[in-house]
Design a protein around this motif. Structure first.
Motif, mmCIF file in Angstrom:
data_model
loop_
_atom_site.group_PDB
_atom_site.id
_atom_site.type_symbol
_atom_site.label_atom_id
_atom_site.label_comp_id
_atom_site.label_asym_id
_atom_site.label_seq_id
_atom_site.Cartn_x
_atom_site.Cartn_y
_atom_site.Cartn_z
ATOM 1 N N MET A 1 0.850 -1.185 0.000
ATOM 2 C CA MET A 1 0.000 0.000 0.000
ATOM 3 C C MET A 1 0.886 1.235 0.000
ATOM 4 N N ILE A 2 0.412 2.250 -0.722
ATOM 5 C CA ILE A 2 1.101 3.540 -0.742
ATOM 6 C C ILE A 2 0.084 4.627 -0.412
ATOM 7 N N THR A 3 0.478 5.549 0.442
ATOM 8 C CA THR A 3 -0.409 6.653 0.831
ATOM 9 C C THR A 3 0.192 7.956 0.340
ATOM 10 N N CYS A 4 -0.645 8.719 -0.330
ATOM 11 C CA CYS A 4 -0.258 10.035 -0.807
ATOM 12 C C CYS A 4 -0.725 11.061 0.221
ATOM 13 N N VAL A 5 0.206 11.865 0.686
ATOM 14 C CA VAL A 5 -0.097 12.950 1.611
ATOM 15 C C VAL A 5 0.087 14.244 0.828
ATOM 16 N N VAL A 6 -0.988 15.007 0.715
ATOM 17 C CA VAL A 6 -0.922 16.273 -0.008
ATOM 18 C C VAL A 6 -1.059 17.391 1.014
ATOM 19 N N GLU A 7 -0.038 18.248 1.063
ATOM 20 C CA GLU A 7 -0.041 19.408 1.946
ATOM 21 C C GLU A 7 -0.396 20.629 1.107
ATOM 22 N N TYR A 8 -1.439 21.320 1.512
ATOM 23 C CA TYR A 8 -1.917 22.488 0.777
ATOM 24 C C TYR A 8 -1.663 23.767 1.558
ATOM 25 N N VAL A 9 -1.361 24.822 0.844
ATOM 26 C CA VAL A 9 -1.470 26.181 1.349
ATOM 27 C C VAL A 9 -2.681 26.739 0.614
ATOM 28 N N ILE A 10 -3.677 27.143 1.383
ATOM 29 C CA ILE A 10 -4.945 27.571 0.799
ATOM 30 C C ILE A 10 -5.222 29.035 1.124
ATOM 31 N N ASP A 11 -6.129 29.605 0.364
ATOM 32 C CA ASP A 11 -6.626 30.945 0.656
ATOM 33 C C ASP A 11 -7.784 30.761 1.637
#
Length: 105
Positions: A1-11
């Motif tokens: 299994m592979i997990t994608c972690v997406v870190e966002y900078v949002i408005d």
């Protein structure tokens, strides 16, 4: 299994648009063989940080999902929410492997 972690900078002023964007991507990941673990939105502290975590059985399965980017109308529509609203200022993807309770992967 592979997990994608997406870190966002949002408005932070466009959180409603980000929630619409996130809801669409949760549906798309699930529809295309992944497991979405949710989006984590600001509550206290920094108001411009958000995270998403989703998993696929393998990197090859994730790559198959990625073949839909830019061509599948549902993927294009989901990205349009982000692009037209400007709710995402920046994001970064990292791939991780989970270590689960009991030592399972």
């Amino acid at each position: 299994m592979i997990t994608c972690v997406v870190e966002y900078v949002i408005d932070a002023r466009k959180i409603d648009a980000f929630e619409r964007f996130a809801s669409r991507w949760m549906e798309l990941v699930e529809r295309h063989g992944g497991t979405h673990h949710g989006y984590f939105l600001p509550a206290e502290g920094a108001s411009d940080k958000a995270l998403a975590l989703f998993s696929f059985s393998s990197l090859a399965a994730y790559e198959e999902y990625r073949t839909h980017f830019g061509t599948d109308p549902d993927f294009v529509d989901a990205d349009r929410i982000r692009d037209e609203s400007g709710c995402v200022l920046r994001y970064e993807r990292t791939f991780m492997r989970p270590l689960l309770p009991g030592g399972s992967r």
